[in-house]
Design a protein around this motif. Structure first.
Motif, PDB file in Angstrom:
ATOM      1  N   GLU A   1      47.983  -7.884 -17.000  1.00 33.23           N
ATOM      2  CA  GLU A   1      48.314  -6.593 -17.607  1.00 33.23           C
ATOM      3  C   GLU A   1      48.966  -5.643 -16.610  1.00 33.23           C
ATOM      4  O   GLU A   1      49.725  -4.747 -16.995  1.00 33.23           O
ATOM      5  N   HIS A   2      48.690  -5.820 -15.331  1.00 31.94           N
ATOM      6  CA  HIS A   2      49.194  -4.899 -14.300  1.00 31.94           C
ATOM      7  C   HIS A   2      50.211  -5.558 -13.363  1.00 31.94           C
ATOM      8  O   HIS A   2      50.633  -4.926 -12.386  1.00 31.94           O
ATOM      9  N   GLY A   3      50.587  -6.796 -13.641  1.00 25.19           N
ATOM     10  CA  GLY A   3      51.579  -7.478 -12.812  1.00 25.19           C
ATOM     11  C   GLY A   3      51.107  -7.743 -11.397  1.00 25.19           C
ATOM     12  O   GLY A   3      51.877  -7.608 -10.443  1.00 25.19           O
ATOM     13  N   LEU A   4      49.853  -8.156 -11.246  1.00 22.15           N
ATOM     14  CA  LEU A   4      49.273  -8.381  -9.924  1.00 22.15           C
ATOM     15  C   LEU A   4      49.106  -9.866  -9.620  1.00 22.15           C
ATOM     16  O   LEU A   4      48.874 -10.680 -10.521  1.00 22.15           O
ATOM     17  N   TYR A   5      49.213 -10.199  -8.348  1.00 24.70           N
ATOM     18  CA  TYR A   5      48.909 -11.555  -7.901  1.00 24.70           C
ATOM     19  C   TYR A   5      47.397 -11.703  -7.755  1.00 24.70           C
ATOM     20  O   TYR A   5      46.694 -10.747  -7.425  1.00 24.70           O
TER      21      TYR A   5
ATOM     22  N   THR B   1      48.843  -1.082  -5.805  1.00 29.14           N
ATOM     23  CA  THR B   1      48.131  -2.363  -5.856  1.00 29.14           C
ATOM     24  C   THR B   1      49.103  -3.513  -6.095  1.00 29.14           C
ATOM     25  O   THR B   1      49.920  -3.475  -7.002  1.00 29.14           O
ATOM     26  N   LYS B   2      48.997  -4.537  -5.243  1.00 28.93           N
ATOM     27  CA  LYS B   2      49.891  -5.689  -5.339  1.00 28.93           C
ATOM     28  C   LYS B   2      49.140  -6.982  -5.658  1.00 28.93           C
ATOM     29  O   LYS B   2      49.694  -7.888  -6.265  1.00 28.93           O
ATOM     30  N   ALA B   3      47.871  -7.037  -5.238  1.00 28.67           N
ATOM     31  CA  ALA B   3      47.143  -8.297  -5.404  1.00 28.67           C
ATOM     32  C   ALA B   3      45.638  -8.056  -5.459  1.00 28.67           C
ATOM     33  O   ALA B   3      45.136  -6.994  -5.057  1.00 28.67           O
ATOM     34  N   ILE B   4      44.940  -9.067  -5.946  1.00 24.74           N
ATOM     35  CA  ILE B   4      43.483  -9.109  -5.945  1.00 24.74           C
ATOM     36  C   ILE B   4      43.074 -10.391  -5.234  1.00 24.74           C
ATOM     37  O   ILE B   4      43.601 -11.469  -5.529  1.00 24.74           O
TER      38      ILE B   4
ATOM     39  N   CYS C   1      48.875  -8.446   7.552  1.00 23.13           N
ATOM     40  CA  CYS C   1      50.131  -8.244   6.816  1.00 23.13           C
ATOM     41  C   CYS C   1      50.561  -6.777   6.772  1.00 23.13           C
ATOM     42  O   CYS C   1      51.635  -6.472   6.230  1.00 23.13           O
ATOM     43  N   GLY C   2      49.726  -5.887   7.294  1.00 20.60           N
ATOM     44  CA  GLY C   2      50.058  -4.471   7.276  1.00 20.60           C
ATOM     45  C   GLY C   2      49.680  -3.766   5.993  1.00 20.60           C
ATOM     46  O   GLY C   2      50.018  -2.593   5.797  1.00 20.60           O
ATOM     47  N   ALA C   3      48.980  -4.468   5.105  1.00 24.07           N
ATOM     48  CA  ALA C   3      48.564  -3.880   3.827  1.00 24.07           C
ATOM     49  C   ALA C   3      47.191  -3.219   3.962  1.00 24.07           C
ATOM     50  O   ALA C   3      46.554  -3.285   5.008  1.00 24.07           O
ATOM     51  N   THR C   4      46.740  -2.599   2.877  1.00 24.46           N
ATOM     52  CA  THR C   4      45.483  -1.856   2.883  1.00 24.46           C
ATOM     53  C   THR C   4      44.453  -2.537   1.988  1.00 24.46           C
ATOM     54  O   THR C   4      44.711  -2.752   0.799  1.00 24.46           O
TER      55      THR C   4
ATOM     56  N   TYR D   1      51.223 -13.520   2.778  1.00 20.17           N
ATOM     57  CA  TYR D   1      52.568 -13.401   3.371  1.00 20.17           C
ATOM     58  C   TYR D   1      53.624 -13.953   2.419  1.00 20.17           C
ATOM     59  O   TYR D   1      54.666 -13.332   2.192  1.00 20.17           O
ATOM     60  N   GLU D   2      53.354 -15.111   1.853  1.00 25.39           N
ATOM     61  CA  GLU D   2      54.316 -15.747   0.946  1.00 25.39           C
ATOM     62  C   GLU D   2      54.525 -14.921  -0.314  1.00 25.39           C
ATOM     63  O   GLU D   2      55.633 -14.894  -0.871  1.00 25.39           O
ATOM     64  N   LEU D   3      53.499 -14.231  -0.751  1.00 24.46           N
ATOM     65  CA  LEU D   3      53.606 -13.403  -1.957  1.00 24.46           C
ATOM     66  C   LEU D   3      54.195 -12.026  -1.668  1.00 24.46           C
ATOM     67  O   LEU D   3      54.298 -11.186  -2.572  1.00 24.46           O
ATOM     68  N   GLY D   4      54.601 -11.815  -0.429  1.00 20.91           N
ATOM     69  CA  GLY D   4      55.314 -10.586  -0.079  1.00 20.91           C
ATOM     70  C   GLY D   4      54.434  -9.371   0.139  1.00 20.91           C
ATOM     71  O   GLY D   4      54.912  -8.230   0.085  1.00 20.91           O
ATOM     72  N   ILE D   5      53.144  -9.579   0.400  1.00 20.00           N
ATOM     73  CA  ILE D   5      52.241  -8.463   0.641  1.00 20.00           C
ATOM     74  C   ILE D   5      52.518  -7.880   2.013  1.00 20.00           C
ATOM     75  O   ILE D   5      52.545  -8.600   3.016  1.00 20.00           O
ATOM     76  N   GLY D   6      52.719  -6.542   2.063  1.00 27.35           N
ATOM     77  CA  GLY D   6      53.039  -5.922   3.345  1.00 27.35           C
ATOM     78  C   GLY D   6      52.676  -4.451   3.381  1.00 27.35           C
ATOM     79  O   GLY D   6      51.858  -3.960   2.593  1.00 27.35           O
TER      80      GLY D   6
END
Length: 369
Positions: free
Chosen positions: A146-150, A122-125, A93-96, A66-71
């Motif tokens: 390399e991909h700008g992921l959390y 893709t937003k995070a791992i 969070c409503g993400a996949t 949630y804090e990292l803005g995953i939605g």
């Protein structure tokens, strides 16, 4: 005969003393001095800037996302084998969730599979240090960079585990710990978020307290959560924390005993550690060549139970659970193999070395070795 425990908590008079101090202070809920003290000591131990206590490991993962803005519209890559609490917060969070297979040897998320699963969404791992065994964090952090992921570390099972000189839970952007009754230390329930980002930590601390502002009365400028740890829980946590080195030393001793007994046994394969990594060995786990021994894991468990030895199957791949069938894609061959042939063995620090040796030798007898 030995009393043998799978993952039971280890409590003593020290825990009673701390709990009585909390009761006598009349601070039993979310106010009280033990909560900030627990957070500060935990942060110092991990060598991170900030720690925020919460109600569970699940809550820790939820708040990190949630804090990292995953939605909605975002994708989060996760391993197919883990406890379902790793994955549920993604959906909260409503993400996949995007499931990938694990490495056949370490049982942790496979970095090569991560590469193949990255899309524009893709937003995070979320990496999981399964059963206390550290992931290949250098490779994963490089991919993420390399991909700008959390990167969120599910370190709920790995308190005290080390990867290249750093504790698990301190390498990614957020680290999440659990203090459930079966974990290395317990607060009864409870969890912790670790991060070097002080600003995000302060915001999480605000959010878990129902996002209550410091204005007179009850004013809330954001949607908040009731995820605070209680003073009673923190009191128990502080007592357990004083005993952490004792618990970790016992886990390492048990690991050595299992390894020594199973050394050279071809039908037993141990969960392997990466170079310069030390598992916390929360649950010592093995794979058995069930074809060669001509016994299924449930059959082996029944034989162990006859000897009053508890055991547990490896987590079932989440892609086969009803809520997550729709996310199943690709193959998860290693995950299925580990599930079909894997077994968790008694690892509670209530055990004595003699009981662990008895367990290991009993398993060999059951396997006909």
């Amino acid at each position: 005969m030995f009393d043998i425990y799978l993952d039971s908590p280890n409590l003593s008079d020290l825990e009673k003393d701390y709990l009585l101090r909390a009761v006598d202070s009349n601070f039993v809920s979310t106010l009280g001095p033990f909560v900030p003290e627990f957070e500060e000591k935990f942060a110092k131990y991990l060598n991170v800037n900030s720690c925020v206590s919460v109600q569970s490991g699940t809550a820790a993962i939820h708040m990190a996302l949630y804090e990292l803005g995953i939605g909605a519209g975002d994708e989060v890559i996760v391993p197919a084998i883990t406890f379902v609490a790793t994955v549920n917060p993604i959906v909260y969070c409503g993400a996949t969730p995007v499931f990938v297979d694990v490495d056949a040897n370490t049982w942790n998320i496979d970095p090569e599979k991560i590469k193949g699963a990255i899309t524009s969404k893709t937003k995070a791992i979320i990496v999981v240090h399964l059963y206390g065994n550290p992931c290949d964090m250098n490779t994963i952090m490089k991919i993420a960079g390399e991909h700008g992921l959390y990167v969120i570390e599910d370190a709920t099972e790995s308190l005290g585990a080390i990867y290249k000189g750093k504790y698990t839970g301190t390498i990614g952007h957020m680290g999440c710990f659990s203090f459930n009754g079966n974990k290395i230390i317990t607060t009864g329930g409870g969890g912790m978020i670790a991060t070097n980002d002080k600003k995000r930590a302060e915001h999480i601390k605000y959010l878990v307290n129902q996002a209550r502002d410091n204005f007179p009365g009850y004013h809330h400028s954001e949607i908040g959560f009731n995820y605070r740890m209680t003073n009673l829980e923190a009191a128990l946590g502080l007592a357990q924390f004083e005993r952490l080195d004792e618990f970790l030393s016992k886990k390492q001793l048990f690991k050595k005993i299992y390894k020594d007994v199973f050394d050279g046994i071809e039908v037993i394969e141990l969960q392997k550690e990466y170079t310069d990594a030390i598992s916390s060995s929360w649950l010592f786990s093995i794979k058995i060549d069930t074809k060669k021994v001509k016994k299924t894991i449930p059959e082996i468990q029944d034989k162990l139970k006859d000897r009053e030895i508890p055991s547990r199957r490896i987590f079932k791949p989440i892609v086969d659970m009803p809520p997550y069938l729709k996310y199943k894609r690709g193959n998860y061959n290693n995950s299925y193999d580990i599930y079909e042939r894997g077994l968790n063995l008694p690892s509670s620090t209530l055990n004595e070395p003699e009981g662990i040796e008895y367990t290991a030798k009993s398993l060999l007898e059951i396997l006909g070795i």
